[in-house]
Scaffold this active site. Sequence first.
Site, PDB file in Angstrom:
ATOM      1  N   LYS A  32       0.981  -1.167  -0.009  1.00  0.00           N
ATOM      2  CA  LYS A  32      -0.180   0.001   0.039  1.00  0.00           C
ATOM      3  C   LYS A  32       0.929   1.298  -0.092  1.00  0.00           C
ATOM      4  O   LYS A  32       0.600   2.465  -0.590  1.00  0.00           O
ATOM      5  CB  LYS A  32      -0.692   0.072   1.231  1.00  0.00           C
ATOM      6  CG  LYS A  32      -1.943  -1.161   1.003  1.00  0.00           C
ATOM      7  CD  LYS A  32      -2.963  -0.795   0.365  1.00  0.00           C
ATOM      8  CE  LYS A  32      -4.321  -1.805   0.522  1.00  0.00           C
ATOM      9  NZ  LYS A  32      -4.748  -2.321  -0.584  1.00  0.00           N
ATOM     10  N   LYS A  82      -3.125 -11.981  -8.609  1.00  0.00           N
ATOM     11  CA  LYS A  82      -4.423 -12.418  -7.961  1.00  0.00           C
ATOM     12  C   LYS A  82      -5.705 -11.802  -8.645  1.00  0.00           C
ATOM     13  O   LYS A  82      -5.309 -10.351  -8.888  1.00  0.00           O
ATOM     14  CB  LYS A  82      -4.549 -12.733  -6.481  1.00  0.00           C
ATOM     15  CG  LYS A  82      -4.159 -11.217  -5.859  1.00  0.00           C
ATOM     16  CD  LYS A  82      -4.571 -11.139  -4.109  1.00  0.00           C
ATOM     17  CE  LYS A  82      -4.687  -9.723  -3.705  1.00  0.00           C
ATOM     18  NZ  LYS A  82      -5.009  -9.628  -2.557  1.00  0.00           N
ATOM     19  N   LYS A 124     -10.410  -6.880  -6.006  1.00  0.00           N
ATOM     20  CA  LYS A 124     -11.418  -5.626  -6.266  1.00  0.00           C
ATOM     21  C   LYS A 124     -10.646  -4.303  -6.496  1.00  0.00           C
ATOM     22  O   LYS A 124     -11.358  -3.698  -7.503  1.00  0.00           O
ATOM     23  CB  LYS A 124     -12.377  -5.632  -5.044  1.00  0.00           C
ATOM     24  CG  LYS A 124     -13.207  -6.745  -4.679  1.00  0.00           C
ATOM     25  CD  LYS A 124     -13.721  -6.540  -3.077  1.00  0.00           C
ATOM     26  CE  LYS A 124     -13.030  -7.232  -2.061  1.00  0.00           C
ATOM     27  NZ  LYS A 124     -14.026  -7.300  -0.840  1.00  0.00           N
TER      28      LYS A 124
END
Length: 335
Positions: A114, A197, A200
């Site tokens: 992040k 992967k 969202k």
Amino acid sequence: MNQKEIVVSGVRPTGKLHLGNYFGAVQQFLKMQEQFDCYFFIADYHSLTTHPSPDGLHNSVKQVLAEYLACGLDPDKCTLYIQSDLPQIPELYMILNMNAYMGELERVASFKEKVKSQPDNINAGLLTYPVLMAADIIMHKATKVPVGKDQEQHLEMARTFGNRFNRIYNCECFPEPHAFNFGDNLVKVPGLSGKGKMSKSENENFAIFLADEPELIRKKMMRAVTDTGPTEPNQPVTEPVQNLFDLMKLVSTADTLQHFTETYNNATIRYGDLKKQLAEDMIVFTQPIREKINVILSNTSLLGKVAKQGAEKANESANKTMKEVREIMGFRKFY
Ligand code: TYM
């Protein structure tokens, strides 16, 4: 009496559920609700790290609740609740934060990711994300936590924080929680971008959502990244193509998978055919769930009833744990 093992897991309401959420988590929940004492929740506090709008947050919580029900979670078999209905969670989170250290939190892979991907929003909630997750899990004294591969390190942290509490206060308040999957390994469902992967937060076109209409699934599959194709028999499979085979393992029949593996191995494969077949198999798989999502979403009274029943049951368990925690820590009433 033999007590059933306790299971806790949750999904962030940051968007609709995709096949990664389904095969990494929800499919496990469905089986576990038949055998264990399960607490499944919607992690709305966790979604605050991305600063959702109030309406966006509200709608996403309802969406995930409807999707949980559409997938087959049964509020009479498991405790189905919304994280923010438990005021005990922020309390335990705050307590655990006192013994969670900067160094160990900064080393968590998801935090480091992040920091790179959103350098202008590295908030304290992101840093202490694993502490909030630990609070969710140990609140109900869970031992099994069905999650996808991406949550493995967070589970390690939950064990660390629970064990640390036990050690500091010389008690056995919290058992050790472990990531769980009925198969041999935790699952990582790939996306359609050729690498990594399904997620969202990445490009929505690279994820297949349970609520996607058939036409949209076909469109996304046609755009899925592949390579230029094998030029001779038995070439090693590249990552983007392996990802499509991995998705096929989840939604297609063994015969279909075998057919395309053979055509790959004899270098006659046509990726267009593979993608078309995969799209149709995904549509067949998601269709019954999608139909239910829409019916349940429009039934606000059902959603309300389920959330209320879940909040009551989860509060009971959380109150019990917090009473014990407060007693152990010395928060004792003398008046
Ligand atoms: P979240 O919302 O990102 O994902 C929910 C669940 O779906 C799994 N998952 C995947 N599994 C396999 N392949 C994928 N591509 C894939 N993408 C997502 C995740 O592993 C997860 O099991 N921090 C958690 C939510 C949470 C939680 C908890 C989970 C909060 N508190 C306590 C367990 C216990 C999260 O962000 O999941």
